[in-house]
Scaffold this active site. Structure first.
Site, PDB file in Angstrom:
ATOM      1  N   CYS A   2       0.790  -1.209  -0.089  1.00 30.43           N
ATOM      2  CA  CYS A   2      -0.298  -0.031  -0.407  1.00 30.43           C
ATOM      3  C   CYS A   2       0.765   1.103  -0.040  1.00 30.43           C
ATOM      4  O   CYS A   2       1.926   1.594   1.270  1.00 30.43           O
ATOM      5  CB  CYS A   2      -0.771  -0.075   1.038  1.00 30.43           C
ATOM      6  SG  CYS A   2      -1.979   1.840   1.262  1.00 30.43           S
ATOM      7  N   GLU A 105      -3.999   1.437  -5.435  1.00 30.92           N
ATOM      8  CA  GLU A 105      -3.937   0.303  -6.030  1.00 30.92           C
ATOM      9  C   GLU A 105      -3.150   0.563  -7.051  1.00 30.92           C
ATOM     10  O   GLU A 105      -4.234   0.481  -7.970  1.00 30.92           O
ATOM     11  CB  GLU A 105      -4.665  -1.008  -5.631  1.00 30.92           C
ATOM     12  CG  GLU A 105      -2.905  -2.058  -5.603  1.00 30.92           C
ATOM     13  CD  GLU A 105      -1.651  -2.037  -4.166  1.00 30.92           C
ATOM     14  OE1 GLU A 105      -0.828  -0.884  -4.775  1.00 30.92           O
ATOM     15  OE2 GLU A 105      -1.307  -2.313  -3.235  1.00 30.92           O
TER      16      GLU A 105
END
Length: 222
Positions: A2, A105
């Site tokens: 992340c 993402e």
């Protein structure tokens, strides 16, 4: 991994969600594109109370002489966190919670470049990422409180976009992760239930860490 996330709720709403009674982290504007090395609000347990404090996103091991003395550690893998010299002490005694509306993402499809997705809780306005923290002091006396997110292998839903996901902690488990309820925090380091996340594609504008604004997480038109 992340590497970007958003937090747009005001300070008092985030503090109330965590049950934080001491607040030193403050932000005046919604943040739609939080990047590594920036200060972020983090919930910690201190002297029996929950505090919302600012920390640098990018964990600095004690042996780093400068912030750039080694790789930037924004994530810690759940599978190896208890073994890695950089993280093993922190995961035992310095755990924290990182609030987020959602995170970004990138997924690469064959014949295309990387396409960004915005991923968020399907039913809740906030998520809490499991984290660890460390007070770092450099060779010149520079001091910084730093943190990293804990990640794990992605569940079936997120794996369609990326093979890793941040470990999310539900409110009923905040006390366990923060250390208020004894041992057992390791049981929380797993992927979320398949129905927990929702997601949609977003525009390439989020690729730049210098861009801000609500348009970054708007669904991309088909």
């Amino acid at each position: 991994m992340c590497g970007r996330f958003a937090l747009t709720l005001p300070t008092d709403a985030v503090a109330g969600w965590f049950g934080a009674t001491e607040i030193t982290a403050q932000w005046e504007q919604p943040r739609y594109n939080i990047c590594p090395t920036q200060d972020i609000p983090v919930a910690v347990l201190h002297e029996g109370a929950r505090h919302l404090v600012p920390m640098r996103w990018g964990f600095l091991p004690k042996w780093y002489k400068t912030p750039s003395d080694g790789p930037l550690l924004i994530n810690a893998r759940a599978e190896t966190i208890a073994e890695k010299p950089a993280f093993r002490e922190a995961v035992r005694s310095r755990r924290c919670l990182i609030p987020a509306d959602g995170f970004y993402e990138w997924h690469r499809e064959k014949g295309k470049g990387k396409e960004p997705w915005y991923i968020y809780a399907s039913e809740d306005p906030l998520m809490a990422f499991a984290g660890i923290w460390q007070v770092w002091t450099g060779a010149d006396g520079q001091r910084s409180v730093t943190c990293a997110m804990v990640t794990t292998q992605a569940g079936a839903d997120i794996a369609e976009v990326h093979h890793r996901e941040p470990v999310t902690v539900k409110p009923e488990n905040f006390g366990l992760w923060l250390g208020e309820e004894g041992k057992g925090a390791a049981t929380l380091m797993q992927s979320a239930d398949p129905s927990y996340f929702a997601r949609h594609r977003v525009g390439l504008e989020v690729n730049s860490g210098r861009v801000e604004g609500p348009q970054l997480r708007e669904p991309l038109a088909d």
